[in-house]
Design an enzyme around this catalytic site. Sequence first.
Site, mmCIF file in Angstrom:
data_model
loop_
_atom_site.group_PDB
_atom_site.id
_atom_site.type_symbol
_atom_site.label_atom_id
_atom_site.label_comp_id
_atom_site.label_asym_id
_atom_site.label_seq_id
_atom_site.Cartn_x
_atom_site.Cartn_y
_atom_site.Cartn_z
ATOM 1 N N SER A 194 -1.356 4.233 -1.528
ATOM 2 C CA SER A 194 -2.544 2.827 -1.763
ATOM 3 C C SER A 194 -2.239 1.768 -1.358
ATOM 4 O O SER A 194 -0.837 1.523 -1.160
ATOM 5 C CB SER A 194 -2.527 3.218 -3.345
ATOM 6 O OG SER A 194 -3.357 1.944 -3.833
ATOM 7 N N TYR A 207 1.635 2.762 -11.799
ATOM 8 C CA TYR A 207 0.686 3.294 -10.695
ATOM 9 C C TYR A 207 1.183 3.116 -9.244
ATOM 10 O O TYR A 207 1.561 3.759 -8.548
ATOM 11 C CB TYR A 207 -0.586 3.297 -10.802
ATOM 12 C CG TYR A 207 -1.641 3.628 -9.594
ATOM 13 C CD1 TYR A 207 -2.237 4.966 -9.719
ATOM 14 C CD2 TYR A 207 -2.109 2.814 -8.498
ATOM 15 C CE1 TYR A 207 -2.948 5.213 -8.714
ATOM 16 C CE2 TYR A 207 -2.811 3.211 -7.765
ATOM 17 C CZ TYR A 207 -3.244 4.468 -7.567
ATOM 18 O OH TYR A 207 -4.187 4.751 -6.521
HETATM 19 P P1 NAD Z 1 -11.249 11.004 -7.894
HETATM 20 O O1 NAD Z 1 -11.130 10.658 -9.537
HETATM 21 O O2 NAD Z 1 -12.177 11.286 -7.294
HETATM 22 O O3 NAD Z 1 -9.930 11.841 -7.647
HETATM 23 C C1 NAD Z 1 -8.579 11.908 -8.227
HETATM 24 C C2 NAD Z 1 -8.682 13.406 -8.591
HETATM 25 O O4 NAD Z 1 -7.319 13.705 -9.105
HETATM 26 C C3 NAD Z 1 -9.828 13.909 -9.761
HETATM 27 O O5 NAD Z 1 -10.864 14.402 -9.102
HETATM 28 C C4 NAD Z 1 -8.798 14.917 -10.215
HETATM 29 O O6 NAD Z 1 -9.236 16.336 -9.871
HETATM 30 C C5 NAD Z 1 -7.211 14.726 -9.819
HETATM 31 N N1 NAD Z 1 -6.478 14.794 -10.922
HETATM 32 C C6 NAD Z 1 -6.012 13.666 -11.636
HETATM 33 N N2 NAD Z 1 -5.041 14.094 -12.576
HETATM 34 C C7 NAD Z 1 -4.766 15.520 -12.331
HETATM 35 C C8 NAD Z 1 -4.131 16.502 -12.978
HETATM 36 N N3 NAD Z 1 -3.322 16.210 -13.920
HETATM 37 N N4 NAD Z 1 -4.027 17.632 -12.360
HETATM 38 C C9 NAD Z 1 -4.779 18.116 -11.382
HETATM 39 N N5 NAD Z 1 -5.687 17.072 -10.643
HETATM 40 C C10 NAD Z 1 -5.779 15.804 -11.232
HETATM 41 O O7 NAD Z 1 -10.645 9.302 -7.108
HETATM 42 P P2 NAD Z 1 -10.104 9.086 -5.731
HETATM 43 O O8 NAD Z 1 -10.302 7.468 -5.631
HETATM 44 O O9 NAD Z 1 -10.862 9.856 -4.732
HETATM 45 O O10 NAD Z 1 -8.552 9.520 -5.919
HETATM 46 C C11 NAD Z 1 -8.005 10.319 -4.748
HETATM 47 C C12 NAD Z 1 -6.714 9.755 -4.472
HETATM 48 O O11 NAD Z 1 -6.886 8.357 -3.867
HETATM 49 C C13 NAD Z 1 -5.717 9.288 -5.522
HETATM 50 O O12 NAD Z 1 -4.372 9.710 -5.159
HETATM 51 C C14 NAD Z 1 -5.763 8.015 -5.885
HETATM 52 O O13 NAD Z 1 -4.655 7.407 -6.466
HETATM 53 C C15 NAD Z 1 -5.963 7.561 -4.401
HETATM 54 N N6 NAD Z 1 -6.444 6.073 -4.210
HETATM 55 C C16 NAD Z 1 -7.721 5.745 -4.660
HETATM 56 C C17 NAD Z 1 -8.133 4.436 -4.323
HETATM 57 C C18 NAD Z 1 -9.748 4.152 -4.818
HETATM 58 O O14 NAD Z 1 -9.852 2.733 -4.858
HETATM 59 N N7 NAD Z 1 -10.513 5.156 -5.081
HETATM 60 C C19 NAD Z 1 -7.405 3.645 -3.779
HETATM 61 C C20 NAD Z 1 -6.129 3.791 -3.525
HETATM 62 C C21 NAD Z 1 -5.710 5.246 -3.659
#
Ligand code: NAD
Length: 302
Positions: A194, A207
Amino acid sequence: MSDDLYAVDKQAQKLAGEKGGFPAQEQQPPGLTPPMEPTPDHGEQTWVGRDRLAGLKALITGGDSGIGRAVAIAYAREGADVAINYLPEEQSDAEETKAWVEKAGRTCVLVPGDLTEETVARKIVDDAAAGMGGLDIVVNNAGFQWARRDSGLADVKTSDMDRVFKTNLYALFWVSQQALKYLGKGSSIINVSSIQAYDPSEPLIDYAATKAAINNFTVNLAADLGSKGIRVNAVAPGPIWTPLQPATKPGDGMPSFGGDTPLGRAGQPAELAGAFVFLASPAEASYVSGTVVGVTGGRPVF
Ligand code: NAD
Ligand code: MG
Protein backbone atom coordinates in the site's frame (compact mmCIF):
# COMPACT_ATOMS: atom_id res chain seq x y z
CA MET A 1 -3.60 13.99 -25.09
CA SER A 2 -5.14 11.98 -27.93
CA ASP A 3 -8.93 11.88 -28.17
CA ASP A 4 -8.95 8.22 -27.15
CA LEU A 5 -6.85 8.81 -24.05
CA TYR A 6 -8.91 11.85 -23.18
CA ALA A 7 -12.09 9.75 -23.40
CA VAL A 8 -10.59 7.11 -21.07
CA ASP A 9 -9.55 9.80 -18.61
CA LYS A 10 -13.01 11.38 -18.69
CA GLN A 11 -14.63 7.97 -18.18
CA ALA A 12 -12.37 7.31 -15.19
CA GLN A 13 -13.33 10.69 -13.74
CA LYS A 14 -17.00 9.90 -14.25
CA LEU A 15 -16.58 6.55 -12.49
CA ALA A 16 -14.79 8.27 -9.64
CA GLY A 17 -17.83 10.47 -9.13
CA GLU A 18 -18.50 14.16 -9.57
CA LYS A 19 -15.65 16.53 -8.70
CA GLY A 20 -13.28 13.57 -8.24
CA GLY A 21 -15.06 12.30 -5.11
CA PHE A 22 -17.82 9.88 -4.07
CA PRO A 23 -21.11 10.26 -2.21
CA ALA A 24 -20.78 9.87 1.57
CA GLN A 25 -21.51 6.23 2.43
CA GLU A 26 -20.65 3.63 5.03
CA GLN A 27 -20.90 -0.17 5.35
CA GLN A 28 -19.90 -2.67 8.01
CA PRO A 29 -16.81 -4.84 7.32
CA PRO A 30 -16.00 -6.71 5.22
CA GLY A 31 -18.28 -4.71 2.89
CA LEU A 32 -20.01 -5.76 -0.32
CA THR A 33 -19.96 -4.44 -3.87
CA PRO A 34 -23.68 -3.86 -4.70
CA PRO A 35 -24.29 -1.11 -2.10
CA MET A 36 -21.37 0.95 -3.43
CA GLU A 37 -22.28 4.16 -5.23
CA PRO A 38 -20.90 4.40 -7.89
CA THR A 39 -20.27 0.73 -8.75
CA PRO A 40 -16.52 0.06 -9.02
CA ASP A 41 -15.03 -0.80 -12.40
CA HIS A 42 -13.29 -4.21 -12.39
CA GLY A 43 -12.55 -4.22 -16.12
CA GLU A 44 -15.68 -6.21 -16.96
CA GLN A 45 -16.22 -4.23 -20.18
CA THR A 46 -12.63 -3.32 -20.97
CA TRP A 47 -9.92 -5.92 -20.22
CA VAL A 48 -8.68 -7.59 -23.40
CA GLY A 49 -6.72 -10.81 -22.83
CA ARG A 50 -3.67 -11.76 -24.89
CA ASP A 51 -2.96 -15.26 -23.52
CA ARG A 52 -0.18 -13.95 -21.33
CA LEU A 53 -1.03 -16.46 -18.55
CA ALA A 54 -2.21 -19.33 -20.76
CA GLY A 55 -2.61 -22.59 -18.84
CA LEU A 56 -1.52 -21.18 -15.48
CA LYS A 57 -3.41 -21.61 -12.20
CA ALA A 58 -3.77 -18.72 -9.76
CA LEU A 59 -4.99 -18.41 -6.18
CA ILE A 60 -6.22 -14.91 -5.32
CA THR A 61 -7.09 -14.21 -1.68
CA GLY A 62 -9.80 -11.59 -1.32
CA GLY A 63 -10.73 -12.36 -4.94
CA ASP A 64 -14.44 -11.73 -4.43
CA SER A 65 -14.34 -7.95 -4.75
CA GLY A 66 -12.28 -4.85 -5.42
CA ILE A 67 -8.72 -5.29 -6.64
CA GLY A 68 -8.95 -9.09 -6.29
CA ARG A 69 -11.99 -9.25 -8.58
CA ALA A 70 -10.26 -7.11 -11.21
CA VAL A 71 -7.22 -9.40 -11.05
CA ALA A 72 -9.43 -12.52 -11.34
CA ILE A 73 -11.17 -11.16 -14.44
CA ALA A 74 -7.91 -10.15 -16.12
CA TYR A 75 -6.14 -13.42 -15.23
CA ALA A 76 -9.05 -15.46 -16.62
CA ARG A 77 -9.06 -13.47 -19.87
CA GLU A 78 -5.29 -14.02 -20.08
CA GLY A 79 -5.93 -17.79 -20.00
CA ALA A 80 -5.48 -18.70 -16.32
CA ASP A 81 -7.75 -20.78 -14.10
CA VAL A 82 -8.51 -19.00 -10.86
CA ALA A 83 -9.28 -19.94 -7.25
CA ILE A 84 -10.59 -17.23 -4.99
CA ASN A 85 -10.66 -17.06 -1.21
CA TYR A 86 -12.97 -14.71 0.72
CA LEU A 87 -14.99 -14.54 3.93
CA PRO A 88 -18.18 -16.65 4.01
CA GLU A 89 -20.38 -13.52 4.31
CA GLU A 90 -19.01 -12.37 0.92
CA GLN A 91 -20.46 -15.39 -0.95
CA SER A 92 -22.62 -13.20 -3.24
CA ASP A 93 -19.63 -11.11 -4.35
CA ALA A 94 -17.62 -14.31 -4.89
CA GLU A 95 -20.38 -15.75 -7.11
CA GLU A 96 -20.26 -12.60 -9.25
CA THR A 97 -16.48 -12.92 -9.72
CA LYS A 98 -16.90 -16.62 -10.54
CA ALA A 99 -19.45 -15.79 -13.22
CA TRP A 100 -17.00 -13.40 -14.93
CA VAL A 101 -14.17 -15.97 -14.80
CA GLU A 102 -16.41 -18.65 -16.29
CA LYS A 103 -17.61 -16.23 -18.97
CA ALA A 104 -13.96 -15.99 -20.01
CA GLY A 105 -13.97 -19.78 -20.47
CA ARG A 106 -11.87 -20.58 -17.40
CA THR A 107 -12.45 -22.56 -14.21
CA CYS A 108 -13.14 -20.70 -10.97
CA VAL A 109 -12.73 -22.62 -7.71
CA LEU A 110 -14.32 -21.04 -4.63
CA VAL A 111 -12.39 -21.55 -1.36
CA PRO A 112 -14.12 -19.47 1.33
CA GLY A 113 -12.57 -19.21 4.78
CA ASP A 114 -11.25 -16.85 7.43
CA LEU A 115 -7.51 -16.41 6.88
CA THR A 116 -6.91 -15.29 10.47
CA GLU A 117 -7.09 -19.02 11.37
CA GLU A 118 -3.89 -20.88 10.49
CA THR A 119 -5.60 -24.19 9.71
CA VAL A 120 -8.02 -22.40 7.37
CA ALA A 121 -5.26 -20.39 5.66
CA ARG A 122 -3.34 -23.59 4.92
CA LYS A 123 -6.41 -25.58 3.87
CA ILE A 124 -7.59 -23.03 1.30
CA VAL A 125 -4.22 -23.36 -0.48
CA ASP A 126 -4.51 -27.16 -0.59
CA ASP A 127 -8.16 -26.95 -1.71
CA ALA A 128 -7.30 -24.41 -4.42
CA ALA A 129 -4.46 -26.56 -5.78
CA ALA A 130 -6.64 -29.69 -5.68
CA GLY A 131 -9.54 -27.90 -7.37
CA MET A 132 -7.43 -26.46 -10.19
CA GLY A 133 -5.03 -29.38 -10.53
CA GLY A 134 -1.96 -27.33 -9.57
CA LEU A 135 -0.82 -23.88 -8.52
CA ASP A 136 1.49 -21.41 -10.32
CA ILE A 137 0.55 -17.96 -9.03
CA VAL A 138 -0.37 -16.80 -5.52
CA VAL A 139 -1.80 -13.31 -5.08
CA ASN A 140 -1.81 -12.44 -1.38
CA ASN A 141 -4.44 -9.73 -1.71
CA ALA A 142 -6.78 -10.15 1.29
CA GLY A 143 -6.41 -7.28 3.71
CA PHE A 144 -8.08 -5.53 6.59
CA GLN A 145 -7.84 -2.06 8.13
CA TRP A 146 -9.84 -0.14 10.72
CA ALA A 147 -9.85 3.65 10.52
CA ARG A 148 -13.04 4.75 12.31
CA ARG A 149 -10.96 6.19 15.13
CA ASP A 150 -10.58 9.63 16.65
CA SER A 151 -6.80 9.44 16.75
CA GLY A 152 -3.83 7.19 16.09
CA LEU A 153 -2.17 4.92 18.63
CA ALA A 154 -4.31 6.00 21.60
CA ASP A 155 -7.43 4.44 20.02
CA VAL A 156 -5.93 1.17 18.78
CA LYS A 157 -7.48 -1.85 20.51
CA THR A 158 -5.74 -5.21 20.77
CA SER A 159 -8.70 -6.77 18.95
CA ASP A 160 -8.11 -4.38 15.99
CA MET A 161 -4.42 -5.22 15.96
CA ASP A 162 -5.08 -8.94 16.05
CA ARG A 163 -7.40 -8.78 13.07
CA VAL A 164 -5.15 -6.43 11.09
CA PHE A 165 -1.88 -8.27 11.78
CA LYS A 166 -3.36 -11.75 11.32
CA THR A 167 -5.16 -10.91 8.07
CA ASN A 168 -2.40 -8.85 6.50
CA LEU A 169 0.73 -10.58 7.80
CA TYR A 170 0.24 -13.94 9.52
CA ALA A 171 -2.00 -15.17 6.69
CA LEU A 172 0.55 -14.07 4.13
CA PHE A 173 3.21 -16.21 5.85
CA TRP A 174 0.85 -19.21 6.20
CA VAL A 175 -0.51 -19.04 2.64
CA SER A 176 2.92 -18.52 1.04
CA GLN A 177 4.50 -21.30 3.12
CA GLN A 178 1.73 -23.75 2.24
CA ALA A 179 1.98 -22.78 -1.45
CA LEU A 180 5.64 -23.88 -1.53
CA LYS A 181 4.31 -27.46 -1.75
CA TYR A 182 3.05 -26.63 -5.26
CA LEU A 183 5.07 -23.72 -6.71
CA GLY A 184 8.05 -24.37 -8.99
CA LYS A 185 10.20 -22.81 -11.68
CA GLY A 186 8.26 -20.04 -13.43
CA SER A 187 5.82 -19.61 -10.52
CA SER A 188 5.35 -16.35 -8.71
CA ILE A 189 3.96 -14.82 -5.55
CA ILE A 190 2.48 -11.32 -5.65
CA ASN A 191 1.79 -9.55 -2.36
CA VAL A 192 -0.39 -6.48 -1.94
CA SER A 193 1.29 -3.60 -0.17
CA SER A 194 0.00 0.00 0.00
CA ILE A 195 0.94 3.65 -0.26
CA GLN A 196 0.61 3.40 3.53
CA ALA A 197 3.96 1.56 3.61
CA TYR A 198 5.64 4.79 2.42
CA ASP A 199 3.39 7.60 3.62
CA PRO A 200 1.47 6.31 6.66
CA SER A 201 -1.57 8.08 8.09
CA GLU A 202 -2.25 8.14 11.83
CA PRO A 203 -5.65 6.38 11.93
CA LEU A 204 -4.07 3.45 10.05
CA ILE A 205 -1.03 3.09 12.31
CA ASP A 206 -1.36 -0.71 12.66
CA TYR A 207 -2.37 -1.32 9.02
CA ALA A 208 0.48 0.86 7.71
CA ALA A 209 2.98 -1.12 9.80
CA THR A 210 1.77 -4.39 8.22
CA LYS A 211 2.13 -2.95 4.72
CA ALA A 212 5.72 -1.83 5.40
CA ALA A 213 6.39 -5.34 6.72
CA ILE A 214 4.90 -6.82 3.52
CA ASN A 215 7.47 -4.90 1.45
CA ASN A 216 10.27 -6.25 3.63
CA PHE A 217 8.84 -9.80 3.43
CA THR A 218 8.61 -9.50 -0.36
CA VAL A 219 12.29 -8.65 -0.77
CA ASN A 220 13.40 -11.32 1.67
CA LEU A 221 11.21 -14.05 0.17
CA ALA A 222 12.44 -13.15 -3.32
CA ALA A 223 15.98 -13.84 -2.11
CA ASP A 224 14.87 -17.06 -0.42
CA LEU A 225 13.01 -18.50 -3.44
CA GLY A 226 15.10 -17.15 -6.31
CA SER A 227 17.22 -20.29 -6.58
CA LYS A 228 14.01 -22.29 -7.14
CA GLY A 229 13.04 -20.02 -10.05
CA ILE A 230 10.11 -18.58 -8.09
CA ARG A 231 9.68 -14.81 -8.36
CA VAL A 232 8.22 -12.71 -5.52
CA ASN A 233 6.94 -9.16 -6.01
CA ALA A 234 4.38 -6.74 -4.61
CA VAL A 235 1.94 -4.14 -5.86
CA ALA A 236 1.42 -1.00 -3.77
CA PRO A 237 -1.97 0.56 -4.56
CA GLY A 238 -2.86 4.14 -3.77
CA PRO A 239 -6.48 5.06 -2.97
CA ILE A 240 -8.72 2.63 -4.89
CA TRP A 241 -12.54 2.54 -4.95
CA THR A 242 -13.34 -0.83 -3.32
CA PRO A 243 -15.66 -2.08 -0.52
CA LEU A 244 -12.77 -1.86 1.94
CA GLN A 245 -13.08 1.95 1.95
CA PRO A 246 -16.74 2.53 2.93
CA ALA A 247 -16.53 -0.55 5.20
CA THR A 248 -13.61 0.63 7.33
CA LYS A 249 -13.40 4.45 7.15
CA PRO A 250 -15.78 7.23 8.18
CA GLY A 251 -18.45 7.63 5.50
CA ASP A 252 -18.07 11.40 5.34
CA GLY A 253 -14.49 10.92 4.09
CA MET A 254 -15.61 9.34 0.82
CA PRO A 255 -16.24 12.62 -1.08
CA SER A 256 -12.57 13.57 -0.73
CA PHE A 257 -11.19 10.02 -1.08
CA GLY A 258 -8.29 10.02 -3.56
CA GLY A 259 -8.41 13.76 -4.14
CA ASP A 260 -4.93 14.22 -2.62
CA THR A 261 -3.14 12.32 -5.39
CA PRO A 262 -1.29 14.09 -8.22
CA LEU A 263 -3.90 12.66 -10.63
CA GLY A 264 -6.58 14.17 -8.42
CA ARG A 265 -8.86 11.15 -8.07
CA ALA A 266 -9.11 7.64 -6.64
CA GLY A 267 -8.23 4.72 -8.89
CA GLN A 268 -10.61 1.99 -10.03
CA PRO A 269 -9.79 -1.71 -9.38
CA ALA A 270 -9.47 -2.24 -13.15
CA GLU A 271 -6.52 0.16 -13.20
CA LEU A 272 -4.51 -2.27 -11.02
CA ALA A 273 -4.91 -5.36 -13.17
CA GLY A 274 -2.10 -4.53 -15.60
CA ALA A 275 0.52 -4.57 -12.84
CA PHE A 276 -0.68 -7.96 -11.59
CA VAL A 277 -0.76 -9.49 -15.07
CA PHE A 278 2.74 -8.20 -15.81
CA LEU A 279 4.22 -9.51 -12.56
CA ALA A 280 2.58 -12.94 -13.01
CA SER A 281 3.65 -13.33 -16.62
CA PRO A 282 6.57 -15.80 -16.83
CA ALA A 283 7.62 -14.30 -20.17
CA GLU A 284 7.21 -10.58 -19.60
CA ALA A 285 8.48 -10.46 -16.00
CA SER A 286 11.02 -13.29 -16.20
CA TYR A 287 13.77 -11.16 -14.56
CA VAL A 288 11.53 -9.16 -12.22
CA SER A 289 11.68 -10.23 -8.58
CA GLY A 290 11.90 -8.53 -5.19
CA THR A 291 10.31 -5.32 -6.37
CA VAL A 292 7.25 -3.27 -5.48
CA VAL A 293 5.21 -1.74 -8.29
CA GLY A 294 3.33 1.39 -7.23
CA VAL A 295 -0.10 2.12 -8.73
CA THR A 296 -0.84 5.22 -6.73
CA GLY A 297 -2.11 8.00 -8.95
CA GLY A 298 1.29 9.65 -8.61
CA ARG A 299 2.02 9.42 -4.89
CA PRO A 300 5.66 8.36 -4.33
CA VAL A 301 6.62 4.78 -3.45
CA PHE A 302 10.23 5.28 -2.40
P1 NAD B 1 -11.84 -5.42 -0.81
O1 NAD B 1 -12.64 -5.21 0.40
O2 NAD B 1 -12.55 -5.56 -2.08
O3 NAD B 1 -10.91 -6.70 -0.66
C1 NAD B 1 -10.31 -7.09 0.54
C2 NAD B 1 -10.67 -8.55 0.73
O4 NAD B 1 -9.96 -9.07 1.84
C3 NAD B 1 -12.14 -8.79 1.05
O5 NAD B 1 -12.91 -8.95 -0.10
C4 NAD B 1 -12.08 -10.07 1.86
O6 NAD B 1 -12.47 -11.18 1.06
C5 NAD B 1 -10.62 -10.23 2.21
N1 NAD B 1 -10.47 -10.47 3.64
C6 NAD B 1 -10.45 -9.57 4.65
N2 NAD B 1 -10.32 -10.22 5.83
C7 NAD B 1 -10.25 -11.55 5.53
C8 NAD B 1 -10.10 -12.73 6.31
N3 NAD B 1 -9.99 -12.68 7.66
N4 NAD B 1 -10.09 -13.92 5.68
C9 NAD B 1 -10.21 -14.00 4.33
N5 NAD B 1 -10.33 -12.90 3.54
C10 NAD B 1 -10.35 -11.71 4.15
O7 NAD B 1 -10.79 -4.23 -0.85
P2 NAD B 1 -9.49 -3.98 -1.75
O8 NAD B 1 -9.21 -2.54 -1.59
O9 NAD B 1 -9.62 -4.55 -3.09
O10 NAD B 1 -8.35 -4.73 -0.94
C11 NAD B 1 -7.41 -5.60 -1.53
C12 NAD B 1 -6.03 -5.31 -1.01
O11 NAD B 1 -5.63 -4.02 -1.46
C13 NAD B 1 -5.89 -5.29 0.50
O12 NAD B 1 -4.69 -5.96 0.87
C14 NAD B 1 -5.76 -3.81 0.83
O13 NAD B 1 -5.03 -3.59 2.01
C15 NAD B 1 -5.01 -3.34 -0.40
N6 NAD B 1 -5.07 -1.91 -0.63
C16 NAD B 1 -6.24 -1.30 -0.91
C17 NAD B 1 -6.26 0.07 -1.12
C18 NAD B 1 -7.54 0.80 -1.44
O14 NAD B 1 -7.52 2.04 -1.44
N7 NAD B 1 -8.62 0.13 -1.72
C19 NAD B 1 -5.08 0.82 -1.02
C20 NAD B 1 -3.90 0.16 -0.73
C21 NAD B 1 -3.89 -1.20 -0.54
MG1 MG C 1 -14.95 -8.46 -0.51
